[in-house]
Design an enzyme around this catalytic site. Structure first.
Site, PDB file in Angstrom:
ATOM      1  NE  ARG A 210      97.798 128.447  86.817  1.00 38.83           N
ATOM      2  CZ  ARG A 210      97.057 128.571  87.954  1.00 38.83           C
ATOM      3  NH1 ARG A 210      96.191 128.577  87.843  1.00 38.83           N
ATOM      4  NH2 ARG A 210      97.889 127.857  89.006  1.00 38.83           N
TER       5      ARG A 210
ATOM      6  CG  HIS B 191      98.593 123.427  86.881  1.00 42.00           C
ATOM      7  ND1 HIS B 191      99.765 124.405  86.738  1.00 42.00           N
ATOM      8  CD2 HIS B 191      98.924 121.939  87.048  1.00 42.00           C
ATOM      9  CE1 HIS B 191     100.520 123.239  86.409  1.00 42.00           C
ATOM     10  NE2 HIS B 191      99.995 122.443  86.213  1.00 42.00           N
TER      11      HIS B 191
ATOM     12  CE1 TYR C 195      95.258 127.782  92.070  1.00 41.55           C
ATOM     13  CE2 TYR C 195      93.989 125.578  91.954  1.00 41.55           C
ATOM     14  CZ  TYR C 195      94.794 126.518  91.509  1.00 41.55           C
ATOM     15  OH  TYR C 195      94.895 126.044  90.394  1.00 41.55           O
TER      16      TYR C 195
END
Ligand SMILES: Cc1ncc(C[n+]2csc(CCOP(=O)(O)OP(=O)(O)O)c2C)c(N)n1
Length: 321
Positions: free
Chosen positions: A241, A245, A253
């Site tokens: 992606r 998120h 991260y």
């Protein structure tokens, strides 16, 4: 290099992928303008999966989706105007503005629903597969979910049941390496989710999920197998992606080099280059497709922005509680 698909099919696949990307970019912009009341999980970067799979489906075939579902809806033929309106909480949206980004369904095009519960689409797809078998038609179901969902009990139960009853389901794992901020290697000792297919006695394949033609080919075989009544297949699509998120996640991260590497493997850029190199489309023709799609998405935004919010007295309508 040649591509063994009709020109119209390739153009349609490019158009759909570009449509999903443009849609997601607009959603991100509208969110930044504080126009989106709920949360959003963008599909940008993963377009080749939804389009590669859905390009093998008929209108009367089904799909189930996830919290990251805008791309699945568009690829299966849902109306971008009504999806956008739903995301903005408007009365003209698929759930009259009460469901938001994660609850879009359109039975008319076989889109059985997105769900915010990770892994919950898997038993629903299995159930739809059972209904097809009992009704004796040759429809199929494609079930999208992430690699995170493959650690849920529903994955084991749904796939095992579909396997023993030879149900016409194509289980499509979108492995984008992270479930929220958790990298796959922290929670699984296997690298390929497709390896899990062996424990259910069904075929499992891993494909480059950023290559729409590879996804198309794997899905074609799985769909044919399902229509012949030979049961389910698990297809793992390795993808990424582009954004975090969800809307609040800056994705710190992920190593910078990793993000850059995947941006270079952008599925839309790759198909665009392939279409040019193989003379399927000339630069001007591609640009024309892109302009048409951009105008369509502008229309969807205008429709959604100008639509009214539901009235307060409608709050309890269509609510089952
Ligand atoms: C049953 C359940 N557990 C936890 C969550 C919180 N949650 C939302 S999305 C997500 C990660 C899902 O990862 P994956 O299935 O790989 O899909 P991706 O977001 O990568 O597309 C989690 C843990 C949830 N919505 N439902």
């Amino acid at each position: 290099m040649t591509i063994n698909l009709p020109r119209e099919k390739l153009v349609e696949m490019y158009r759909k992928m570009f449509e999903i990307r443009s849609f997601e970019e607009k959603v991100f912009e509208l969110y930044a303008q504080n126009m989106v009341p709920g949360t959003i999980h963008l599909y940008a970067g993963e377009e080749a999966v939804a389009v590669g799979v859905c390009s093998n489906l008929r209108k009367d075939d089904y799909i189930t989706s996830t919290h990251r579902g805008h791309g699945h809806c568009i690829a299966k033929g849902a109306d971008p105007k009504r999806i956008m309106a739903e995301i903005l909480g408007k009365k003209t949206g698929y759930c009259k503005g009460k469901g938001g980004s994660m609850h879009i369904a359109d039975f008319k095009v076989g889109m059985l629903g997105a769900t915010a519960v990770v892994g919950a689409g898997i038993p629903i797809a299995m159930g739809a597969g059972l209904s097809i078998k009992l009704r004796g038609t040759d429809q199929v179901v494609a079930c999208f979910f992430g690699e995170g969902a493959s650690n849920q009990g529903t994955f084991h139960e749904g796939i095992n049941m579909a396997a023993i009853w030879k149900l016409p389901v194509i289980f499509v794992c979108e492995n984008n390496l992270y479930a929220m901020g958790t990298r796959q290697s922290r929670v699984m000792l296997i690298e390929n989710i497709a390896d899990r297919a062996a424990s259910y006695g069904i075929p499992g394949v891993t494909v480059d999920g950023n290559d729409v033609l590879a996804v198309y080919e794997a899905a074609r075989e799985a769909v044919e197998r399902a229509r012949r009544g030979e049961g389910p297949t698990l297809i793992e699509c390795k993808t990424y992606r582009h954004k975090g998120h969800s809307r609040v996640d800056p994705a710190k991260y992920r190593p910078k080099e990793e993000v850059e590497e995947w941006l270079r493997k952008d599925p839309i850029k790759r198909l665009r280059e392939k279409l040019l190199q193989t003379n399927v489309l000339a630069e001007e023709e591609i640009q024309r497709v892109e302009e048409e799609v951009s105008a369509e998405i502008e229309e969807a935004v205008k429709f959604a922005v100008e639509s009214p919010y539901p009235a307060p007295e409608e709050a309890l309508e269509d609510v089952y509680a």
